[in-house]
Write a protein that holds these residues in place. Structure first.
Motif, short mmCIF file in Angstrom:
data_model
loop_
_atom_site.label_atom_id
_atom_site.label_comp_id
_atom_site.label_asym_id
_atom_site.label_seq_id
_atom_site.Cartn_x
_atom_site.Cartn_y
_atom_site.Cartn_z
N ALA A 68 0.95 -1.20 0.17
CA ALA A 68 0.07 0.07 -0.04
C ALA A 68 0.86 1.26 0.16
N SER A 69 0.44 2.18 -0.64
CA SER A 69 1.31 3.39 -0.61
C SER A 69 0.25 4.71 -0.39
N TYR A 113 -6.03 -0.75 4.59
CA TYR A 113 -5.35 0.24 3.44
C TYR A 113 -4.64 1.40 3.89
N SER A 117 -0.83 1.88 4.55
CA SER A 117 -0.02 2.75 3.74
C SER A 117 0.71 3.78 4.74
N TYR A 120 3.88 1.47 5.71
CA TYR A 120 5.06 1.71 4.73
C TYR A 120 5.74 3.00 4.87
N GLN A 121 4.98 4.27 4.96
CA GLN A 121 5.67 5.39 5.05
C GLN A 121 6.27 5.67 6.15
#
Length: 177
Positions: A68-69, A113, A117, A120-121
């Motif tokens: 996810a981004s 999600y 995300s 991930y960040q």
């Protein structure tokens, strides 16, 4: 002489330098640089390679269920997502302040999600992250109590900067000690 240099770079695990030097030799662009520019290019390549591998390890260790981004989040009116607030969260300052983030919404709204995300960040920003499905985490901790590895499991969790608990509150919590 280049083969010896390349061999030494690999032995010293300078994979970024190795790739940049190899590319420069293959393309014949070694003459386009001054000596200090060439050394700078090699150091930058090594820096980037190590940083990218560090981020990849952090993402792998987080055990996300999917990729996810922040860039792929859809901010439709119906989703009621405040883009400004989410971009502030993406700066990850809440982690340094030891603040919690609670994402709520109906089923299928994209809570997992959004959390992933943000995770991930956080990995990209250099934080240690761990993603858990809450039900599976509690089962794992219950099993750890039974086989005397509970303190070891808790120590793993304590070393993380960010723990993402997905699907929290879907099932009642077990009241047994």
């Amino acid at each position: 002489m280049n083969e010896t240099t390349l061999s030494k770079m690999r032995q010293m695990k300078f994979y970024g330098m190795y790739s940049a030097f190899m590319t420069a030799i293959e393309t014949g662009k070694t003459d386009h640089y001054t000596l200090d520019q060439f050394v700078s290019m090699l150091i930058d390549s090594e820096w980037d390679d190590r940083n990218n591998r560090k981020i990849e390890r952090a993402i792998k260790n987080a055990r996300f269920h999917y990729k996810a981004s922040m860039e792929n989040i859809i901010y439709d009116e119906g989703r009621n997502i405040d883009q400004t607030k989410l971009m502030r969260l993406a700066e990850c300052s809440f982690i340094g302040k030891n603040e919690n983030v609670l994402i709520t919404g109906s089923t299928g709204a994209g809570k997992s999600y959004l959390a992933t995300s943000l995770g991930y960040q956080a990995c990209i920003s250099g934080y240690r992250v761990m993603y858990h499905n809450t039900t599976k985490l509690f089962s794992k901790l219950k099993m750890a109590k039974a086989d005397s590895s509970y303190l070891k499991e808790l120590a793993k969790k304590e070393r993380q900067h960010l723990i993402i608990l997905d699907d929290f509150g879907l099932q009642p919590l077990d009241s047994q000690k």
